[in-house]
Design a protein around this motif. Sequence first.
Motif, PDB file in Angstrom:
ATOM      1  N   ASN A 440       0.851  -1.185   0.000  1.00 25.51           N
ATOM      2  CA  ASN A 440       0.000   0.000   0.000  1.00 25.51           C
ATOM      3  C   ASN A 440       0.890   1.241   0.000  1.00 25.51           C
ATOM      4  O   ASN A 440       1.656   1.461   0.935  1.00 25.51           O
ATOM      5  N   SER A 441       0.771   2.055  -1.042  1.00 19.47           N
ATOM      6  CA  SER A 441       1.650   3.220  -1.177  1.00 19.47           C
ATOM      7  C   SER A 441       1.213   4.408  -0.329  1.00 19.47           C
ATOM      8  O   SER A 441       1.978   5.350  -0.150  1.00 19.47           O
ATOM      9  N   ASP A 442      -0.026   4.367   0.182  1.00 16.81           N
ATOM     10  CA  ASP A 442      -0.576   5.522   0.911  1.00 16.81           C
ATOM     11  C   ASP A 442      -0.843   5.128   2.365  1.00 16.81           C
ATOM     12  O   ASP A 442      -1.838   4.477   2.655  1.00 16.81           O
ATOM     13  N   LYS A 443       0.028   5.532   3.261  1.00 17.03           N
ATOM     14  CA  LYS A 443      -0.082   5.114   4.660  1.00 17.03           C
ATOM     15  C   LYS A 443      -1.221   5.819   5.408  1.00 17.03           C
ATOM     16  O   LYS A 443      -1.522   5.480   6.551  1.00 17.03           O
ATOM     17  N   SER A 444      -1.884   6.781   4.778  1.00 13.00           N
ATOM     18  CA  SER A 444      -3.053   7.392   5.412  1.00 13.00           C
ATOM     19  C   SER A 444      -4.298   6.528   5.234  1.00 13.00           C
ATOM     20  O   SER A 444      -5.336   6.766   5.857  1.00 13.00           O
ATOM     21  N   LEU A 445      -4.196   5.527   4.361  1.00 12.39           N
ATOM     22  CA  LEU A 445      -5.284   4.561   4.192  1.00 12.39           C
ATOM     23  C   LEU A 445      -4.959   3.291   4.968  1.00 12.39           C
ATOM     24  O   LEU A 445      -3.826   2.814   4.930  1.00 12.39           O
ATOM     25  N   MET A 446      -5.959   2.737   5.642  1.00  9.65           N
ATOM     26  CA  MET A 446      -5.800   1.415   6.241  1.00  9.65           C
ATOM     27  C   MET A 446      -6.427   0.396   5.308  1.00  9.65           C
ATOM     28  O   MET A 446      -7.557   0.580   4.836  1.00  9.65           O
ATOM     29  N   VAL A 447      -5.687  -0.690   5.051  1.00 15.02           N
ATOM     30  CA  VAL A 447      -6.136  -1.683   4.065  1.00 15.02           C
ATOM     31  C   VAL A 447      -5.868  -3.083   4.597  1.00 15.02           C
ATOM     32  O   VAL A 447      -4.823  -3.352   5.189  1.00 15.02           O
ATOM     33  N   THR A 448      -6.815  -3.976   4.359  1.00 17.75           N
ATOM     34  CA  THR A 448      -6.610  -5.398   4.614  1.00 17.75           C
ATOM     35  C   THR A 448      -7.276  -6.182   3.493  1.00 17.75           C
ATOM     36  O   THR A 448      -8.140  -5.648   2.778  1.00 17.75           O
ATOM     37  N   ALA A 449      -6.879  -7.444   3.314  1.00 27.52           N
ATOM     38  CA  ALA A 449      -7.448  -8.255   2.236  1.00 27.52           C
ATOM     39  C   ALA A 449      -7.437  -9.718   2.632  1.00 27.52           C
ATOM     40  O   ALA A 449      -6.588 -10.167   3.399  1.00 27.52           O
TER      41      ALA A 449
END
Length: 496
Positions: A440-449
């Motif tokens: 994930n290039s944008d650390k202001s977004l939280m992401v899981t999959a």
Amino acid sequence: MKTLKYCFLIGLSIMMYNCKEKQKELVVEVYETSATGNKLTRVTDFQVADSIATIKLLPNNKYQTITGFGGAFTESSAYLLNKLSKKNRDTILKAYFAKDGARYSLTRTHMNSCDFSLTNYSYTPVEGDINLEHFTIQEDKDDLIPMIKDAMAVSEDGFKIFASPWSAAPWMKDNNKWVGGKLLPKYYDTWALFFSKYVDAYKEEGIEIWGFTVENEPHGNGNNWESMHFSPKEMTDFVQFHLGPKLEADGKGDKIILGYDQNRAGLKEWVDEMFRDEASSKYFHGTAIHWYESTYDYMPEALQYAHAKAPNKYLIETEGCVDSEIPVWQDDAWYWKKEATDWGWDWAPEHQKHLHPKYAPVNRYATDIIGCLNNWVDGWVDWNMVLDRQGGPNWFENWCVAPVIVDPDADEVYFTPLYYVMAHFSKYIRPGAAVIGLENSDKSLMVTAATNPDGSTAVVIFNETETPRKINLTLNEKTVEISIGAKALQTIVIPN
């Protein structure tokens, strides 16, 4: 003729190129809940956004297997459902358990009473009944058991249910009270029998119990409502020498036993003791945790430590809610604002105050669940499914918020944004799914999959900022460009 042949070849090349390009495009379905009013809404038209985030899924990097997501059956929730019209009762149960609802797959309930009961009660009312000849679950038959059975009827997929005691009956404890105190050692075998009897009693009602936590919040709760204290060694000894062997002897060795069941900051000393050797580890199937240590810190180091200590065991968040708040009624915007306070806002010691700032309830749920999934947690269970406008009923007046709030007198139901946040995970990340790696290039977004057993992949993205983001999502060299709005939670489903 040569010109015609040449044109044909050019056309064929263009078609093949377009076909190849189409094959490279990732097919997705996008569902969004947002501060602007989306509620698990299918999104096909995407906002324009200047900022671009690149998310690359790594399906070969597999982590924990998902046990499930869900909430708790409490006497308070069940009592309120029984006060609503049949139409509204059915609407709520379908919203939580039906295939077109949140599809809850992992649930909790309480053994004996808890604070979200109408009063104190025990299945062992006769003092000194060490063989539990008078054991009875009669108290659960009016409200709690009917709610569970109706949920089972609605659920096509089924769900697991584990049970937690808040306290043994006062006569088994050293202080002879519901609140605080310890289980007297002379009743350790009686208390182990209690768990076995409970499995049998619920089975007679047609309810299969998947497992237990040994004790809800063994540190206690400030001596406010039902509690029973254990040290790490006391709980481990009880499980190793009493509860585990008893369930095994009674043919219930397949029942899951989760230790601890309190806040994450205490994890290290507990898992060190629970998994101290092969003999104790044999009976613990995993660790249960709560989130009340902080309104923003999901404590990844503690979660990583617990996983490393017992990598093949469950690590399940068994309780989290917006506590110490009277619910805000029919005002979705409040749930997105940093106005909520928790118990620690008033009561945390000075050196821990920084862990309890004001917070937005949606943010807390979304960041905690994603943070947990990215740090080996395999199940996440909310607290009460239904509460009233006061945040009860609760015999101690320990008011809290639930995803669904009801006004039984007016027969009205309010699905708060928290319901939709839970559904983003429970509906699309199914039991047996494998959490997968990502970049994930944008650390202001939280992401899981996670990749589901049917081969589909679910990606959950939370953008708590005020700026929309363009998303470049890649899986297996196929890419799609979408966007996520400001203050929004998205689940992106990639079919098999």
